[in-house]
Design a protein around this motif. Structure first.
Motif, short mmCIF file in Angstrom:
data_model
loop_
_atom_site.label_atom_id
_atom_site.label_comp_id
_atom_site.label_asym_id
_atom_site.label_seq_id
_atom_site.Cartn_x
_atom_site.Cartn_y
_atom_site.Cartn_z
N ASP A 1 -4.50 -10.07 83.02
CA ASP A 1 -3.75 -10.85 81.90
C ASP A 1 -2.00 -10.51 82.33
OD1 ASP A 1 -5.71 -11.72 80.42
OD2 ASP A 1 -6.38 -9.64 79.56
N GLU A 2 -2.34 -8.87 83.49
CA GLU A 2 -0.85 -8.85 82.79
C GLU A 2 -0.76 -7.43 84.38
OE1 GLU A 2 0.76 -6.77 79.78
OE2 GLU A 2 -0.46 -6.64 78.77
N GLU A 3 0.14 -7.85 84.78
CA GLU A 3 1.08 -6.00 85.84
C GLU A 3 1.00 -5.15 84.49
OE1 GLU A 3 1.44 -6.22 90.35
OE2 GLU A 3 3.54 -6.32 88.87
N VAL A 4 0.51 -3.80 85.06
CA VAL A 4 0.69 -2.37 84.23
C VAL A 4 1.35 -2.01 84.90
CG1 VAL A 4 0.05 -0.61 83.34
CG2 VAL A 4 -1.11 -2.20 83.66
N VAL A 5 1.97 -1.77 86.47
CA VAL A 5 2.90 -1.02 86.90
C VAL A 5 2.85 -2.17 88.30
CG1 VAL A 5 3.20 1.24 86.11
CG2 VAL A 5 1.61 0.74 88.14
N PRO A 6 3.22 -2.35 89.63
CA PRO A 6 3.30 -3.02 90.74
C PRO A 6 2.02 -2.85 91.28
CG PRO A 6 5.80 -2.44 90.61
CD PRO A 6 5.40 -1.97 88.84
N LEU A 7 1.28 -3.48 91.14
CA LEU A 7 0.29 -3.43 92.27
C LEU A 7 -1.19 -2.63 91.41
CD1 LEU A 7 1.56 -2.61 96.06
CD2 LEU A 7 0.90 -4.64 95.39
N ALA A 8 -0.54 -2.44 89.70
CA ALA A 8 -1.36 -2.32 89.02
C ALA A 8 -1.92 -3.32 88.56
CB ALA A 8 -1.35 -1.44 88.51
N ALA A 9 -3.55 -3.92 87.87
CA ALA A 9 -3.20 -4.84 86.54
C ALA A 9 -4.72 -4.67 86.46
CB ALA A 9 -3.94 -6.32 88.00
N ALA A 10 -3.87 -5.12 84.55
CA ALA A 10 -4.71 -6.00 83.63
C ALA A 10 -5.00 -6.79 83.80
CB ALA A 10 -3.66 -4.64 82.53
N GLY A 11 -6.41 -7.06 83.37
CA GLY A 11 -7.53 -8.29 82.73
C GLY A 11 -8.83 -8.02 81.92
N THR A 12 -9.85 -8.77 82.45
CA THR A 12 -11.06 -8.31 81.86
C THR A 12 -11.70 -9.67 82.73
OG1 THR A 12 -11.14 -10.47 80.82
CG2 THR A 12 -10.16 -9.22 78.76
N LEU A 13 -13.23 -8.95 82.80
CA LEU A 13 -14.23 -9.40 83.64
C LEU A 13 -14.63 -10.82 83.66
CD1 LEU A 13 -17.13 -6.10 84.33
CD2 LEU A 13 -14.45 -6.64 85.46
N VAL A 14 -15.20 -11.17 84.29
CA VAL A 14 -15.66 -13.14 85.25
C VAL A 14 -16.39 -13.34 84.56
CG1 VAL A 14 -14.64 -14.98 85.35
CG2 VAL A 14 -12.45 -13.63 84.46
N GLY A 15 -17.66 -13.34 84.15
CA GLY A 15 -19.02 -13.88 85.01
C GLY A 15 -20.04 -12.50 84.30
N GLY A 16 -20.89 -13.07 84.72
CA GLY A 16 -21.96 -11.37 84.28
C GLY A 16 -22.05 -11.28 83.53
N PRO A 17 -22.90 -10.44 82.84
CA PRO A 17 -23.45 -9.86 81.43
C PRO A 17 -22.25 -9.14 80.64
CG PRO A 17 -24.37 -8.54 83.55
CD PRO A 17 -23.84 -9.94 83.95
N HIS A 18 -21.02 -8.91 81.48
CA HIS A 18 -20.07 -7.94 80.78
C HIS A 18 -19.19 -8.82 80.80
CE1 HIS A 18 -22.70 -4.50 80.93
NE2 HIS A 18 -23.11 -4.85 82.05
#
Length: 456
Positions: free
Chosen positions: A384-401
């Protein structure tokens, strides 16, 4: 409590204040200085904490006071009101605090300012009523040469009295760090003198919490008005019972990196946020975490954790925790941590009732993140976005979670505050996800009830 109104003299500081509340699991938003009274009222109905900016730091004192008063008028009633001022006391620090206190008193409440200007996360401390920047008086820093607001004094009381008629009394560090009962008695004694504002020393977040809790206990009839850059008012809100939204699961942080930087980040996280530390269990003669024993302890801690609380699984916090690993142990360590995460979140058919809900994941270290994703059956991460350079935020893709929020970073990424920034961001998106899921569930339940009612 559910109506927290924070009036900030500039947008940047207001956003930082809101981030602190979001990091505590509370839903927070900021509004621009031109927000309408309707926007303010709606915001207080929607969010746990609403920050409204005034852009008044460099206005004449009377105009700044008028802007603040107008926001109180638009946002009343409120359970807690804060005059969010600069952590180095610049601007209309006292005039805006006086305007809020006066506006609250005009509504029949006994209002007293609780000024805790220390901002430990930003290395601002208050000692003997003096505001320090990195341990140095303000007038001995570059702020003495500030073009618009040159600082000639570090006295918090002087900043409060400038352009005002406020009376002040101080709570010194000896009282703040002493027994709780004595601190409560000190505040009661000072209240008997009927000051407009109490100014409290503080070096740490725990000091802010101690003062806030003692103040709330000292006189339940007083409406405390926060006067600070944000952390002090958050402490008051917590002392008054503000908590993360019910149903917001705890956050799971997994740290396998042993770098000096990661240690600094974890130490700050433990000092400045609500964190429960879980140390891995080890079999005799091994430095690889024992999966079953560690997962059982971690599951128990998560099940007992408060809404939005951070549960940190880490073996290395300080230099003395570092041990030499064989090549085999280095390879096995991230795999074990991934299996522990899977055992907690997805225990399988053998223990279908043992799954533990978490609001989001934080992983530090590339190998750790890869192993956690693999063990959870996730194909990857939707970024979704970068919190700070080289630290990323998002959501898991695939699987039960699929859809579970995650923030990841490398072991050598950022500075000592990066772990806090990542977990604060994770808390915000996890809280929002919980609210969205709850809303969908409620809507679905309503739809189902209507269908049942219409069914013969």
């Amino acid at each position: 409590m559910d109506r927290i109104l924070i009036i900030a003299d500039d947008l940047t500081g207001g956003n930082g204040c809101a981030a602190g509340f979001a990091g505590a699991g509370l839903r927070a938003a900021t509004l621009r200085a031109d927000a309408s009274p309707e926007d303010i009222a709606a915001g207080l109905d929607t969010y746990d904490a609403l920050v409204v900016t005034t852009d008044s730091r460099h206005l004449p004192a009377d105009r700044a006071a008028a802007a603040v008063t107008a926001i109180v008028d638009a946002g009343w009633p409120a359970d807690l009101v804060c005059s969010r001022g600069d952590s180095t006391l610049r601007g209309n620090f006292g005039a805006e605090a006086e305007a809020i206190i006066t506006a609250v008193r005009a509504r029949g409440r006994r209002a007293v300012g609780l000024c805790m200007p220390a901002f430990p996360q930003a290395n601002r401390q208050t000692v003997h009523g003096l505001q320090l920047l990195h341990g140095t008086r303000l007038e001995h820093t570059e702020l003495a040469h500030d073009v618009r607001s040159p600082m000639t004094s570090s006295s918090v009381a002087e900043a409060l009295r400038k352009d005002t008629r406020l009376s002040t009394a101080g709570i010194d560090l000896a009282a703040v760090t002493g027994p709780r009962s004595a601190l409560v008695d000190t505040i009661r004694t000072l209240l008997a003198e009927e000051p407009d504002v109490l100014v409290a020393d503080a070096l740490t977040v725990d000091h802010l919490a101690a003062v806030a809790e003692a103040a709330v206990e000292a006189d339940p009839d007083v409406m405390w008005v926060g006067v600070d850059p944000g952390p002090g008012t958050l402490a008051i809100a917590r002392a008054m019972g503000a908590r993360a939204a019910a149903g917001t699961p705890p956050l799971l942080a997994i740290a396998g990196s042993a770098t000096d930087l990661t240690q600094q980040q974890l130490q700050r996280l433990l000092a400045e946020r609500d964190v429960v530390l879980v140390r891995p269990s080890f079999d005799a003669g091994s430095r690889v975490p024992a999966v079953d024993a560690t997962a059982a302890e971690l599951r128990d801690v998560l099940d007992r954790a408060a809404p939005g609380q951070i549960v940190l699984l880490a073996s290395v916090i300080r230099p003395e925790d570092v041990h030499a690993l064989t090549d085999e142990e280095s390879d096995a360590l991230p795999l074990a941590l991934g299996r522990i995460a899977a055992a907690v979140l997805d225990p399988g058919d053998a223990e279908p009732d043992a799954a533990t809900a978490v609001g989001g994941l934080y992983t530090t270290g590339g190998d750790i993140t890869t192993s956690v994703l693999s063990a959870l059956g996730a194909a990857g991460i939707e970024i979704d976005e970068e919190v700070v350079p080289l630290a990323a935020a998002g959501t898991l893709v695939g699987g039960p979670h699929t859809g579970l929020p995650i923030v990841t970073k490398g072991g050598l990424v950022g500075d000592s505050a990066t772990g806090i920034a990542c977990l604060d961001h994770l808390a915000e998106i996890a809280t929002l996800r919980t609210r969205i899921l709850s809303s969908r569930s409620a809507a679905s339940g309503t739809h189902c009830r209507h269908r049942r009612k219409d069914t013969p």
